[in-house]
Design an enzyme around this catalytic site. Structure first.
Site, PDB file in Angstrom:
ATOM      1  N   ASN A 399      62.152  91.282  -0.389  1.00 31.93           N
ATOM      2  CA  ASN A 399      61.319  92.392  -0.822  1.00 31.93           C
ATOM      3  C   ASN A 399      60.960  92.293  -2.306  1.00 31.93           C
ATOM      4  O   ASN A 399      59.852  91.868  -2.658  1.00 31.93           O
ATOM      5  CB  ASN A 399      62.034  93.714  -0.522  1.00 31.93           C
ATOM      6  CG  ASN A 399      61.127  94.915  -0.662  1.00 31.93           C
ATOM      7  OD1 ASN A 399      60.054  94.840  -1.236  1.00 31.93           O
ATOM      8  ND2 ASN A 399      61.548  96.040  -0.118  1.00 31.93           N
ATOM      9  N   ASP A 400      61.887  92.625  -3.163  1.00 35.34           N
ATOM     10  CA  ASP A 400      61.574  92.664  -4.597  1.00 35.34           C
ATOM     11  C   ASP A 400      61.104  91.316  -5.135  1.00 35.34           C
ATOM     12  O   ASP A 400      60.287  91.264  -6.051  1.00 35.34           O
ATOM     13  CB  ASP A 400      62.800  93.123  -5.385  1.00 35.34           C
ATOM     14  CG  ASP A 400      63.198  94.548  -5.004  1.00 35.34           C
ATOM     15  OD1 ASP A 400      62.282  95.327  -4.677  1.00 35.34           O
ATOM     16  OD2 ASP A 400      64.389  94.860  -5.027  1.00 35.34           O
TER      17      ASP A 400
END
Lengths: 479, 94
Positions: A399-400
């Site tokens: 994600n990040d």
């Protein structure tokens, strides 16, 4: 040559092998041999200690060695690859605790059991007295800090930062208090009862400090914390070396302390953070508040069958693994899909972000377990220019590390963190269980891009679905 | 003071060795290296052997024995886990 001299020479050989082993651990080709050499060095150090301390009565020694070996070996064999970081945290914690306990044992043996009435410094020397309380403090901080890191990583307590108001003041007071009590205990306290209470008080304060230092740090930063605590346990061992006047302890402890610090620094750089920011920052405390947050708009999602149709025509595919891959244990399924795509004529590579997963190198370990060829794993700097010419990127549970906001949105808490620039690819599939946020707690702009398709579901099931869809639509592949 | 001064010499020089050895590490090896360094920090096993060397069941010896068991967990478990991680790279080496 006396037994003492022999012991010192064995220690010297041990120290040399530690240096060689540690050096080899930093290169892929020699790492396994390096680990072996360090193991031999440790064995030599133990032999040296048996010679130096003329140990002929084995009862307590045998109990400790056998119990420790059995527990250590059992744990090391049983732990699944996904839980490695937790395991290292626990091993580190018991190592730190061991240093603290040695210091307490020496304290009991030299002071309490000899009913010493003067000050510690007078009876055992100022240097031993000082390093004794330092070893207790560092050992205890390492123990409780590692335990909290373990609990956070294993999800037994919340991974998000737990912020206690005024924690910096409390921590500073605890540190000054335990150091002050240590100095008082070493140089001024003369009553035995008082000295014992001080020793226990110092231990308790340090233990509390370890908890409070780690609890405000978010789960994503635990690898850095573990690495830092690893450095501490080296320092604790070194301090123990001063107490009992043993050079091999001082050497190896100091070396690991320094090496751990450098490694911690390298990890911070990979995340574009400073160590101070990790330790004091309470990363993620701004939660969804910093940067753009709120609801997602214009998210496109599709099922495995549509995704398979696009994959069928792809000639270059890059897989971006993240922690979701580890959780779902999808590494073997990914390998199977990759084999199929290669059979179909596509080039498959894996883009490894330095901090993907819960620990640097976590993804490499996982993919290696599934026998993914080492050459297919490409590091961030090398692969980033390639995304623009890539047909399909499959982001699995990351994600990040793929959030373009880190490049463009100065308000975002992750602004400036180097990312894998997957958004340049033709099509990006994001396999995820939902639109939840990553560790940083920020919205991921990638999910709203036109070229991004979300495929919701458990990583392993989705990948297996893709594999079977591909087999159906391209008959030649199933064979 | 001689002994202490030698100790400080050794401490400072060993720290330098530690700093110098680790300069460039491929990210692949961060986890195994951390794990290997962690196993080496189990060197405190030597201190634990010192603390547990007597025969009487005194508190100091029992503390030493517990320390020894913990240090051994750190050493044995640490090296084995590191080896398990690295074995997976080894099998697929070119």
């Amino acid at each position: 040559m006396s037994a003492q001299d022999v012991a010192q020479l064995i220690y010297l050989a041990s120290a040399i092998l530690f240096v060689v082993g540690l050096k080899r651990l930093t290169k892929v080709r020699t790492a396994q041999a390096g680990n072996m050499i360090a193991g031999i060095a440790m064995l030599l150090a133990v032999v040296g200690a048996l010679v130096e301390y003329q140990i002929f009565s084995y009862q307590w020694i045998a109990i400790g060695l056998i119990a420790g070996s059995a527990i250590g070996a059992f744990a090391a064999q049983r732990v699944p690859m996904t839980e490695m970081p937790e395991m290292v945290a626990i091993f580190n914690g018991v190592g730190g605790a061991a240093s603290g306990l040695v210091a307490l044992s020496v304290f009991w043996g030299e002071i309490v059991e000899k009913s010493v009435t003067g000050t510690m410094a007078a009876s055992m020397g100022a240097d031993a007295a000082v390093t004794l309380f330092l070893s207790i403090i560092i050992g205890m901080v390492t123990l409780t800090g590692s335990v909290v890191a373990y609990l956070k990583l294993s999800g037994k307590i919340s991974g998000s930062p737990i912020l206690i108001p005024g924690r910096h003041v409390i921590n500073a007071l605890l540190l000054i208090g335990s150091l002050g009590a240590g100095v008082y205990m070493a140089f001024m306290s003369t009553g035995l009862d008082q000295t014992v209470s001080l020793a226990l008080g110092v231990s308790a304060a340090a233990a509390l400090l370890g908890v409070l230092l780690v609890i405000p740090i978010g789960g994503a930063d635990m690898p850095v914390v573990i690495s830092l605590l690893n450095s501490y346990s080296g320092v604790a061992a070194s301090a123990t070396g001063f107490i009992i006047g043993n050079k091999v302890l001082i050497i190896s402890g100091a070396m690991v302390g320094a090496a751990g610090l450098i490694l911690t620094q390298i990890m911070c750089v990979a995340m574009n953070r400073s160590l101070a920011n990790v330790v004091f920052g309470g990363f993620g405390e701004e939660g969804g508040g910093g940067g753009k947050s709120g609801e997602y708009e214009n998210v496109t999602s599709c099922g495995p069958e549509e995704a398979a149709m696009i994959l069928e025509n792809a000639s270059s595919v890059i897989v971006v693994p993240g922690y979701g891959l580890a959780v779902a244990q999808a590494q073997h399924a990914v390998r199977e899909l990759a084999d199929l795509l290669e059979k179909n004529g596509a080039e498959v590579r894996y883009a490894i972000h330095p901090v993907a997963g819960r620990m640097p190198g976590h993804m490499n370990v996982l993919l290696a377990e599934a026998d993914v060829p080492y050459e297919q794993l490409v590091e961030m700097d090398e692969i980033n220019p390639e995304f623009a010419q890539t047909d399909v990127v499959i982001v699995i549970g990351a994600n990040d590390v793929v959030n373009p906001a880190s490049l463009t949105d100065q308000e975002s808490p992750i602004y400036g963190m180097p990312i894998l620039e997957v958004h340049h690819a033709q099509t990006v599939f994001v396999i995820k269980r939902g639109l939840g946020s990553g560790f940083a707690g920020v919205k991921n702009e990638l999910f709203e891009r036109d070229n991004t398709m979300m495929v919701f579901g458990d990583a392993k099931k989705v990948i297996q679905g893709l594999t079977s869809e591909l087999k159906e639509s391209v008959p030649g592949l199933a064979a | 003071m001689g002994e202490l001064l030698i100790g400080i010499y050794v401490l400072v020089l060993s720290s330098f060795v530690g700093f110098e050895i680790i300069n460039k590490v491929p990210p692949t090896l961060h986890t195994p290296l951390m794990s290997g360094a962690n196993a080496i920090s189990g060197i405190t096993i030597v201190g634990a052997l010192y603390a547990a060397r007597h025969t009487e069941a005194k508190i100091s010896v029992i503390l030493g024995c517990v320390a020894l068991a913990m240090a051994t967990i750190n050493v044995v478990g640490g090296f084995m886990v590191t080896n398990r991680m690295l074995a997976m790279f080894g099998s697929k080496k070119k």
